[in-house]
Design a protein around this motif. Structure first.
Motif, short mmCIF file in Angstrom:
data_model
loop_
_atom_site.label_atom_id
_atom_site.label_comp_id
_atom_site.label_asym_id
_atom_site.label_seq_id
_atom_site.Cartn_x
_atom_site.Cartn_y
_atom_site.Cartn_z
N TYR A 111 0.83 -1.21 0.00
CA TYR A 111 0.00 0.00 0.00
C TYR A 111 0.86 1.26 0.00
O TYR A 111 0.60 2.21 -0.73
CB TYR A 111 -0.92 0.02 1.21
CG TYR A 111 -2.12 -0.89 1.15
CD1 TYR A 111 -2.36 -1.74 0.09
CD2 TYR A 111 -3.04 -0.90 2.20
CE1 TYR A 111 -3.46 -2.57 0.07
CE2 TYR A 111 -4.15 -1.72 2.18
CZ TYR A 111 -4.36 -2.56 1.11
OH TYR A 111 -5.45 -3.36 1.10
N GLN A 112 1.89 1.24 0.84
CA GLN A 112 2.77 2.42 0.92
C GLN A 112 3.51 2.66 -0.39
O GLN A 112 3.74 3.80 -0.77
CB GLN A 112 3.79 2.24 2.04
CG GLN A 112 3.23 2.52 3.41
CD GLN A 112 4.31 2.46 4.45
OE1 GLN A 112 4.82 1.38 4.76
NE2 GLN A 112 4.66 3.61 4.98
N ARG A 113 3.89 1.58 -1.07
CA ARG A 113 4.56 1.71 -2.36
C ARG A 113 3.64 2.42 -3.35
O ARG A 113 4.07 3.26 -4.13
CB ARG A 113 4.94 0.32 -2.87
CG ARG A 113 5.64 0.34 -4.23
CD ARG A 113 5.79 -1.06 -4.82
NE ARG A 113 4.46 -1.53 -5.24
CZ ARG A 113 4.07 -2.78 -5.21
NH1 ARG A 113 4.86 -3.73 -4.77
NH2 ARG A 113 2.86 -3.11 -5.62
N ARG A 125 1.99 6.87 -1.19
CA ARG A 125 3.05 7.30 -0.28
C ARG A 125 2.55 8.09 0.94
O ARG A 125 3.24 8.17 1.93
CB ARG A 125 4.09 8.11 -1.04
CG ARG A 125 4.76 7.30 -2.12
CD ARG A 125 6.12 7.85 -2.48
NE ARG A 125 6.71 7.14 -3.58
CZ ARG A 125 7.38 6.00 -3.46
NH1 ARG A 125 7.50 5.44 -2.30
NH2 ARG A 125 7.88 5.41 -4.53
N LEU A 129 0.22 7.29 2.89
CA LEU A 129 -0.43 6.34 3.80
C LEU A 129 0.24 6.35 5.18
O LEU A 129 1.47 6.35 5.28
CB LEU A 129 -0.33 4.93 3.20
CG LEU A 129 -1.03 3.84 3.96
CD1 LEU A 129 -2.51 3.86 3.64
CD2 LEU A 129 -0.44 2.49 3.59
N ASP A 130 -0.58 6.36 6.21
CA ASP A 130 -0.06 6.22 7.58
C ASP A 130 -0.04 4.72 7.89
O ASP A 130 -1.10 4.10 8.06
CB ASP A 130 -0.96 6.96 8.56
CG ASP A 130 -0.45 6.89 10.00
OD1 ASP A 130 0.27 5.93 10.34
OD2 ASP A 130 -0.78 7.81 10.78
N PRO A 131 1.14 4.11 7.99
CA PRO A 131 1.21 2.66 8.17
C PRO A 131 0.61 2.18 9.50
O PRO A 131 0.07 1.07 9.57
CB PRO A 131 2.70 2.34 8.09
CG PRO A 131 3.40 3.62 8.34
CD PRO A 131 2.46 4.72 7.90
N GLU A 188 -3.19 2.13 8.95
CA GLU A 188 -3.52 1.06 8.02
C GLU A 188 -3.37 -0.32 8.67
O GLU A 188 -4.17 -1.22 8.43
CB GLU A 188 -2.64 1.17 6.78
CG GLU A 188 -3.26 0.72 5.51
CD GLU A 188 -4.59 1.38 5.19
OE1 GLU A 188 -5.46 0.64 4.69
OE2 GLU A 188 -4.80 2.58 5.41
#
Length: 178
Positions: free
Chosen positions: A15-17, A20, A22-24, A27
């Motif tokens: 998802y982060q890829r 960018r 995105l708050d991991p 998530e």
């Protein structure tokens, strides 16, 4: 057998890829809750099936028990609580009356209405489900200390309250399932 989902950390990395911003942490929490909910629903469904119950029937039994003695509610009340149309509720109740789980009788206070009541067999089925669910849930939480369980319960309740406040109409279904 379907392909397994990637591990949660791998999913978040993907998802982060792709996104960018995105708050991991967010998530990971949301996706862990989603996966847990899905797997718990499958496990509960299997337990219900071994007792000859469907999830829709379980929902009705649960509502009647939560009403307290004498375990009676109007069909419209149950339908609203479950987010069902009156027609779907009638269909569900028909099956449950036939299976001896509930009764359908005229409301003595208003003879134009019917009232749904829990039978002894329906209450026994509810108790059987609760016994099995308690074992499953205890196993699910076995690696957490009492303090961790308390904290997790409080945190999840806060999240639930926020969603319920923001989406007060989302307690039922978007469409009827039966």
């Amino acid at each position: 057998m379907p392909d397994p989902q990637p591990p949660l950390d791998e999913q978040i990395a993907i998802y982060q890829r792709e996104y960018r911003d995105l708050d991991p942490q967010v998530e990971k929490v949301v996706n862990a809750l989603s996966r847990l909910d899905r797997r718990m629903n499958v496990a509960y469904g299997r337990q219900l099936a071994t007792l000859g119950l469907s999830n829709p029937e379980w929902e009705v039994l649960k509502e009647l028990v939560m009403a307290g003695r004498p375990y009676q509610l109007w069909p419209g009340t149950i339908a609203r609580r479950l987010g069902l149309t009156p027609a779907a509720m009638t269909h569900r109740i028909d099956r449950m009356v036939q299976d001896g789980l509930v009764t359908r009788e005229r409301d003595e206070e208003n003879r134009t209405r019917v009232i749904i009541g829990l039978t002894d067999e329906g209450r026994e089925k509810w108790l059987q489900v609760m016994r099995r669910a308690s074992v499953f849930e205890e196993e699910l939480l076995q690696d957490l200390t009492k303090a961790e369980r308390t904290l997790l319960g409080e945190l999840l309740t806060r999240l639930l309250r926020r969603v319920e406040d923001a989406q007060p109409d989302a307690g039922g279904r978007l469409t009827d399932l039966d």
